[in-house]
Design a protein around this motif. Structure first.
Motif, PDB file in Angstrom:
ATOM      1  N   ALA A   1       0.654  -1.285  -0.090  1.00 18.25           N
ATOM      2  CA  ALA A   1      -0.011  -0.091  -0.109  1.00 18.25           C
ATOM      3  C   ALA A   1       0.784   1.425   0.026  1.00 18.25           C
ATOM      4  O   ALA A   1       0.441   2.174  -0.704  1.00 18.25           O
ATOM      5  CB  ALA A   1      -0.996   0.031   1.205  1.00 18.25           C
ATOM      6  N   PRO A   2       1.851   1.525   0.686  1.00 19.45           N
ATOM      7  CA  PRO A   2       2.612   2.417   0.755  1.00 19.45           C
ATOM      8  C   PRO A   2       3.372   3.081  -0.589  1.00 19.45           C
ATOM      9  O   PRO A   2       3.854   4.044  -0.831  1.00 19.45           O
ATOM     10  CB  PRO A   2       3.668   2.462   1.812  1.00 19.45           C
ATOM     11  N   TYR A   3       3.533   2.207  -1.690  1.00 15.98           N
ATOM     12  CA  TYR A   3       4.067   2.123  -2.731  1.00 15.98           C
ATOM     13  C   TYR A   3       3.238   2.182  -3.916  1.00 15.98           C
ATOM     14  O   TYR A   3       3.604   2.747  -5.192  1.00 15.98           O
ATOM     15  CB  TYR A   3       5.143   1.116  -2.943  1.00 15.98           C
ATOM     16  N   PHE A   4       1.880   1.671  -3.965  1.00 15.23           N
ATOM     17  CA  PHE A   4       0.959   1.470  -5.106  1.00 15.23           C
ATOM     18  C   PHE A   4      -0.286   2.279  -4.447  1.00 15.23           C
ATOM     19  O   PHE A   4      -0.996   1.814  -3.491  1.00 15.23           O
ATOM     20  CB  PHE A   4       0.750   0.032  -5.418  1.00 15.23           C
ATOM     21  N   GLY A   5      -1.017   3.048  -5.365  1.00 11.30           N
ATOM     22  CA  GLY A   5      -2.088   3.787  -5.068  1.00 11.30           C
ATOM     23  C   GLY A   5      -3.442   2.908  -4.655  1.00 11.30           C
ATOM     24  O   GLY A   5      -4.313   3.526  -3.940  1.00 11.30           O
ATOM     25  N   CYS A   6      -3.746   2.018  -5.385  1.00 12.66           N
ATOM     26  CA  CYS A   6      -4.885   1.124  -5.113  1.00 12.66           C
ATOM     27  C   CYS A   6      -4.757  -0.242  -5.615  1.00 12.66           C
ATOM     28  O   CYS A   6      -4.102  -0.647  -6.348  1.00 12.66           O
ATOM     29  CB  CYS A   6      -6.239   1.889  -5.674  1.00 12.66           C
ATOM     30  N   PHE A   7      -5.306  -1.080  -5.006  1.00 12.03           N
ATOM     31  CA  PHE A   7      -5.438  -2.475  -5.000  1.00 12.03           C
ATOM     32  C   PHE A   7      -6.012  -3.042  -6.243  1.00 12.03           C
ATOM     33  O   PHE A   7      -5.422  -3.630  -6.861  1.00 12.03           O
ATOM     34  CB  PHE A   7      -6.261  -3.273  -3.843  1.00 12.03           C
ATOM     35  N   LYS A   8      -7.058  -2.221  -6.559  1.00 12.28           N
ATOM     36  CA  LYS A   8      -7.687  -2.698  -8.089  1.00 12.28           C
ATOM     37  C   LYS A   8      -6.912  -2.104  -9.294  1.00 12.28           C
ATOM     38  O   LYS A   8      -7.311  -2.326 -10.446  1.00 12.28           O
ATOM     39  CB  LYS A   8      -9.007  -2.119  -7.908  1.00 12.28           C
ATOM     40  N   CYS A   9      -6.197  -1.188  -9.040  1.00 10.03           N
ATOM     41  CA  CYS A   9      -5.518  -0.565 -10.145  1.00 10.03           C
ATOM     42  C   CYS A   9      -4.629  -1.666 -10.972  1.00 10.03           C
ATOM     43  O   CYS A   9      -4.186  -2.487 -10.533  1.00 10.03           O
ATOM     44  CB  CYS A   9      -4.458   0.430  -9.908  1.00 10.03           C
ATOM     45  N   ASP A  10      -4.585  -1.620 -12.331  1.00  8.26           N
ATOM     46  CA  ASP A  10      -3.880  -2.567 -13.031  1.00  8.26           C
ATOM     47  C   ASP A  10      -2.598  -2.573 -12.943  1.00  8.26           C
ATOM     48  O   ASP A  10      -2.055  -3.587 -12.944  1.00  8.26           O
ATOM     49  CB  ASP A  10      -4.259  -2.137 -14.729  1.00  8.26           C
ATOM     50  N   ASP A  11      -1.865  -1.473 -12.374  1.00  8.78           N
ATOM     51  CA  ASP A  11      -0.429  -1.503 -12.175  1.00  8.78           C
ATOM     52  C   ASP A  11      -0.170  -2.532 -11.058  1.00  8.78           C
ATOM     53  O   ASP A  11       0.865  -3.193 -11.063  1.00  8.78           O
ATOM     54  CB  ASP A  11       0.234  -0.054 -11.886  1.00  8.78           C
ATOM     55  N   THR A  12      -1.080  -2.237  -9.844  1.00 13.77           N
ATOM     56  CA  THR A  12      -0.731  -3.037  -8.736  1.00 13.77           C
ATOM     57  C   THR A  12      -1.055  -4.393  -9.208  1.00 13.77           C
ATOM     58  O   THR A  12      -0.261  -5.439  -8.569  1.00 13.77           O
ATOM     59  CB  THR A  12      -1.830  -2.717  -7.689  1.00 13.77           C
ATOM     60  N   ARG A  13      -2.226  -4.822  -9.827  1.00 13.46           N
ATOM     61  CA  ARG A  13      -2.468  -6.310  -9.933  1.00 13.46           C
ATOM     62  C   ARG A  13      -1.416  -6.981 -10.978  1.00 13.46           C
ATOM     63  O   ARG A  13      -1.038  -8.255 -10.738  1.00 13.46           O
ATOM     64  CB  ARG A  13      -3.575  -6.309 -10.910  1.00 13.46           C
ATOM     65  N   GLN A  14      -0.898  -6.089 -11.777  1.00 14.99           N
ATOM     66  CA  GLN A  14       0.214  -6.785 -12.749  1.00 14.99           C
ATOM     67  C   GLN A  14       1.410  -6.817 -11.913  1.00 14.99           C
ATOM     68  O   GLN A  14       2.290  -7.988 -12.328  1.00 14.99           O
ATOM     69  CB  GLN A  14       0.413  -5.715 -14.062  1.00 14.99           C
ATOM     70  N   GLY A  15       1.712  -5.776 -11.116  1.00 16.87           N
ATOM     71  CA  GLY A  15       2.778  -5.884 -10.107  1.00 16.87           C
ATOM     72  C   GLY A  15       2.871  -7.320  -9.345  1.00 16.87           C
ATOM     73  O   GLY A  15       3.780  -7.821  -9.064  1.00 16.87           O
TER      74      GLY A  15
ATOM     75  N   PRO B   1      10.979  -2.155  -9.425  1.00 21.15           N
ATOM     76  CA  PRO B   1      11.585  -2.228 -10.665  1.00 21.15           C
ATOM     77  C   PRO B   1      11.365  -3.551 -11.478  1.00 21.15           C
ATOM     78  O   PRO B   1      11.059  -3.526 -12.772  1.00 21.15           O
ATOM     79  CB  PRO B   1      13.369  -2.099 -10.350  1.00 21.15           C
ATOM     80  N   ALA B   2      11.270  -4.595 -10.819  1.00 19.42           N
ATOM     81  CA  ALA B   2      10.773  -5.954 -11.332  1.00 19.42           C
ATOM     82  C   ALA B   2       9.412  -5.967 -11.797  1.00 19.42           C
ATOM     83  O   ALA B   2       9.023  -6.652 -12.684  1.00 19.42           O
ATOM     84  CB  ALA B   2      11.233  -7.195 -10.221  1.00 19.42           C
ATOM     85  N   MET B   3       8.555  -5.268 -10.782  1.00 21.83           N
ATOM     86  CA  MET B   3       7.155  -5.166 -11.326  1.00 21.83           C
ATOM     87  C   MET B   3       6.978  -4.170 -12.397  1.00 21.83           C
ATOM     88  O   MET B   3       6.113  -4.650 -13.189  1.00 21.83           O
ATOM     89  CB  MET B   3       6.484  -4.691 -10.011  1.00 21.83           C
ATOM     90  N   ARG B   4       7.677  -3.108 -12.654  1.00 21.15           N
ATOM     91  CA  ARG B   4       7.810  -2.249 -13.688  1.00 21.15           C
ATOM     92  C   ARG B   4       7.853  -3.094 -15.083  1.00 21.15           C
ATOM     93  O   ARG B   4       7.144  -2.998 -16.034  1.00 21.15           O
ATOM     94  CB  ARG B   4       8.772  -0.965 -13.539  1.00 21.15           C
ATOM     95  N   ASP B   5       9.013  -4.094 -15.046  1.00 24.48           N
ATOM     96  CA  ASP B   5       9.219  -4.976 -16.060  1.00 24.48           C
ATOM     97  C   ASP B   5       8.176  -5.710 -16.302  1.00 24.48           C
ATOM     98  O   ASP B   5       7.568  -5.774 -17.491  1.00 24.48           O
ATOM     99  CB  ASP B   5      10.199  -5.706 -15.918  1.00 24.48           C
ATOM    100  N   GLU B   6       7.100  -6.405 -15.437  1.00 25.65           N
ATOM    101  CA  GLU B   6       6.038  -6.958 -15.878  1.00 25.65           C
ATOM    102  C   GLU B   6       4.913  -6.291 -16.324  1.00 25.65           C
ATOM    103  O   GLU B   6       4.349  -6.791 -17.320  1.00 25.65           O
ATOM    104  CB  GLU B   6       5.707  -7.790 -14.436  1.00 25.65           C
ATOM    105  N   ILE B   7       4.772  -5.102 -15.977  1.00 26.64           N
ATOM    106  CA  ILE B   7       3.920  -4.158 -16.523  1.00 26.64           C
ATOM    107  C   ILE B   7       4.170  -3.689 -17.981  1.00 26.64           C
ATOM    108  O   ILE B   7       3.362  -3.652 -18.654  1.00 26.64           O
ATOM    109  CB  ILE B   7       3.611  -2.778 -15.569  1.00 26.64           C
ATOM    110  N   LEU B   8       5.373  -3.502 -18.193  1.00 27.06           N
ATOM    111  CA  LEU B   8       5.727  -3.146 -19.574  1.00 27.06           C
ATOM    112  C   LEU B   8       5.665  -4.224 -20.519  1.00 27.06           C
ATOM    113  O   LEU B   8       4.997  -4.118 -21.575  1.00 27.06           O
ATOM    114  CB  LEU B   8       7.242  -2.693 -19.727  1.00 27.06           C
ATOM    115  N   LYS B   9       5.627  -5.523 -20.017  1.00 24.63           N
ATOM    116  CA  LYS B   9       5.720  -6.747 -20.937  1.00 24.63           C
ATOM    117  C   LYS B   9       4.031  -6.783 -21.210  1.00 24.63           C
ATOM    118  O   LYS B   9       3.847  -6.959 -22.393  1.00 24.63           O
ATOM    119  CB  LYS B   9       6.136  -7.935 -20.150  1.00 24.63           C
ATOM    120  N   ASN B  10       3.143  -6.502 -20.303  1.00 22.17           N
ATOM    121  CA  ASN B  10       2.067  -6.548 -20.585  1.00 22.17           C
ATOM    122  C   ASN B  10       1.391  -5.784 -21.447  1.00 22.17           C
ATOM    123  O   ASN B  10       0.392  -6.052 -22.362  1.00 22.17           O
ATOM    124  CB  ASN B  10       1.276  -6.550 -19.120  1.00 22.17           C
ATOM    125  N   VAL B  11       1.894  -4.563 -21.307  1.00 26.27           N
ATOM    126  CA  VAL B  11       1.512  -3.258 -22.375  1.00 26.27           C
ATOM    127  C   VAL B  11       2.045  -3.709 -23.644  1.00 26.27           C
ATOM    128  O   VAL B  11       1.198  -3.595 -24.483  1.00 26.27           O
ATOM    129  CB  VAL B  11       2.334  -2.002 -21.949  1.00 26.27           C
TER     130      VAL B  11
END
Length: 607
Positions: free
Chosen positions: A531-545, A593-603
């Motif tokens: 929670a301190p690092y991602f805005g909301c649980f339902k956001c796509d970025d959070t789920r993909q992370g 940084p690892a989560m960001r790579d996962e998000i970019l792959k999905n994009v």
């Protein structure tokens, strides 16, 4: 110049004079003889080759030397240590030494006070160890007689007395020949010789008729500087003893570490010449060199070049002050030069392991990573090209890693090639389809970006390389996860931090439908840690992370999956102070940084 002045005197024009002289002497335009640079160049090359020929003879001497080793690991490594050797330490070192194949071992240096050496020697003798291979130091005098400035020549030295008591038979008689407390006008060179003879005869009569006796000139450099005649007369006396009283050799040491190799080499040569000229060509001459200014190994080799035929040393460099030149480094230099005799005499293949183990027994730590021959980084492959230390081997180069039966660790840095990174991944984790040069290129880009962001980390360890792969868009393999889970954290503080995070984990685990299974549902992990690092649980970025953390794709985050990043954070940033900082580093520098790579792959897939 005289012709020049003559032609001017008789009235010839300057231009004519210059033309005449140029035709005679082939002058240059400035009126000087031509520059014979080619002649000088060839002369310098010829001189260089002559000098090299001399140096090649030194290499030949080292290559053919049948090097005698008197092992001093039990005594040398304890001198000046913050923590001395226990009986168990000495026994372990003794076993390491025997594995190296050394057949002459110093086991004690006795004093009036009962020390561990007394118990150790008693144990060895009672166990049935061969006394023929065991040596002990002994002074030749119990000190200077008060008011006389002459040594006590009557009292039996305690070292010899204890050797007789414990059943040892090979004494090393230690003598100083430039002691400032001694008046050498009263205690003459003849007196010194007779004192040595007295204890030699005593040893043969009281210890063993087969005693292998050595004399150590303990203050060798000072004596050779201030009283070389005294030293060489003592050497000559010992060399001319009748066969039934003759020693097996002479020992000497350079304990100051301040003299140049050539100086100690010249002194060594003088001693060897004296021995040879006195008919004692078979006598051993053993060198021992302390370190101070970084010249130790070269001084020791120079001694061997100039007449010493052996060394007395420990397998590792631990010792008084800055340490000493070890047998491991000296012998391995002989091996790399092609010396076959030391390979036949000793188990040189075990030297690296023995040096590491004795260092650890003595200090409680492994050798310094950059310790030559037996440090952690001594075998590293740092570059993908030859012609440089740490690079690929050139034709005829000695392969130290192969000699010791080890796979050279590939050092991962910004100078490592893509193929080196791939090889390191395979070296640590085995074959995997994602270990490609394209992946390696991305990993290297992440390394460079880290430096640009003032982020200084290592990528060579199992944890460091695995997280680098993850941050570069790769996926942690099951073997990576297993290795990292099994990795030990360092120290009680780091253990405490892991326990504190686990306590938070367990509190959130109680809110899951299935409790105590070591796994958190996504929403529990989010509320507890993300929670301190991602805005909301339902956001796509959070789920993909979250998917980046769910390594086995079962819809849960397991403690072992999260622990990978916690251990990496503690490994990369060992000064972390508390659990909050540990979580911050794990997320900001590892997970996100690892989560960001996962998000970019999905994009990219979506696009």
């Amino acid at each position: 110049r005289q012709l020049y002045n003559f032609y001017l005197f008789i009235g010839s024009p300057v231009s004519d004079v210059t033309c005449i002289l140029s035709s005679i002497f082939k002058m240059t335009d400035n009126g000087l003889p031509p520059d014979n640079s080619e002649v000088r160049l060839q002369k310098n090359i010829r001189r260089m080759k002559e000098d090299i020929a001399v140096e090649q003879k030194k290499r030949q001497r080292l290559r053919e030397l049948d090097c005698f080793v008197l092992d001093n690991s039990i005594r040398e490594s304890t001198v000046g240590q913050l923590r001395g050797h226990t009986l168990e330490n000495k026994l372990k070192i003794y076993e390491e030494v025997k594995k190296c194949g050394f057949k002459n071992i110093v086991v004690a240096s006795f004093a009036h006070m009962t020390r561990v050496d007394d118990d150790f020697v008693k144990f060895l003798v009672e166990r049935g160890e061969d006394p023929k291979i065991l040596f002990s130091f002994s002074e030749v005098t119990e000190g200077v007689v008060k008011g006389t400035r002459t040594p006590n020549t009557e009292k039996l030295p305690v070292g010899l007395a204890k050797m007789k008591k414990f059943g040892l038979q090979n004494p090393i008689l230690e003598i100083d020949l430039a002691d400032r407390t001694v008046d050498y006008k009263k205690f003459t060179t003849d007196n010194a010789c007779q004192l040595l003879l007295k204890w030699i005869e005593w040893s043969l009569e009281n210890l063993s008729k087969e005693a292998k006796i050595l004399v150590n000139i303990r203050d060798f450099p000072g004596a050779m500087v201030t009283a070389p005649e005294r030293v060489l007369k003592v050497v000559e006396f010992l060399a001319r003893l009748p066969p039934e009283k003759r020693l097996i050799g002479i020992m000497y040491e350079e304990p100051t570490g301040k003299y140049l190799p050539e100086e100690v080499g010249a002194w060594t040569s003088a001693v060897r010449r004296t021995m040879d000229q006195s008919g004692w060509q078979s006598g051993h001459l053993l060198a021992h060199i302390h370190k101070r200014w970084g010249l130790g190994e070269m001084v020791q080799l120079e001694c061997l070049v100039n007449g010493a035929n052996g060394i007395w040393a420990s397998v590792c460099e631990e010792g008084a002050a800055m340490g000493h030149s070890s047998s491991t480094i000296t012998l391995m230099n002989l091996v790399r030069m092609g010396n076959k005799k030391v390979l036949q005499s000793y188990n040189c293949y075990y030297l690296r392991t023995a040096a590491i183990n004795v260092t650890n027994i003595t200090t409680g730590r492994d050798p310094h990573p950059k310790q030559v021959i037996y440090g952690e980084r001594a075998l590293d492959l740092s570059f993908d090209f030859s012609g440089i230390a740490g690079g690929q081997l050139g034709k005829g180069d000695f392969d130290m890693a192969k000699f010791f039966g080890e796979d050279p660790p590939i050092r991962i840095s910004t100078l490592a090639s893509n193929s080196m990174i791939v090889k390191r991944l395979i070296q640590l984790f085995g074959e995997d389809s994602q270990f490609t040069e394209e992946t390696a290129k991305k990993m290297k880009e992440v390394m460079i970006q880290d430096l640009k962001k003032n982020r200084k980390e290592e990528y060579m360890s199992e944890i460091g390389l695995a997280i680098l792969l993850d941050r570069a868009g790769g996926k942690l393999t099951p073997k990576m996860q297993k290795i990292i889970k099994q990795a030990e954290v360092e120290g009680a503080h780091q253990v405490k931090l892991i326990e504190e995070v686990r306590k938070i984990w367990d509190e959130w685990d109680l809110q899951d439908e299935i409790q105590g299974d070591g796994a958190l549902e996504f929403h529990s992990f989010y509320n507890g840690f993300m929670a301190p690092y991602f805005g909301c649980f339902k956001c796509d970025d959070t789920r993909q992370g979250l998917q980046a953390l769910d390594m086995d794709a079962d819809g849960f985050v397991k403690w072992g999956e999260f622990l990978v990043y916690l251990k990496w954070a503690l490994h990369a940033y060992p000064d972390i102070k508390d659990a909050d900082e540990l979580l911050s580093v794990a997320f900001r520098k590892g997970l996100i940084p690892a989560m960001r790579d996962e998000i970019l792959k999905n994009v990219k897939v979506h696009d």
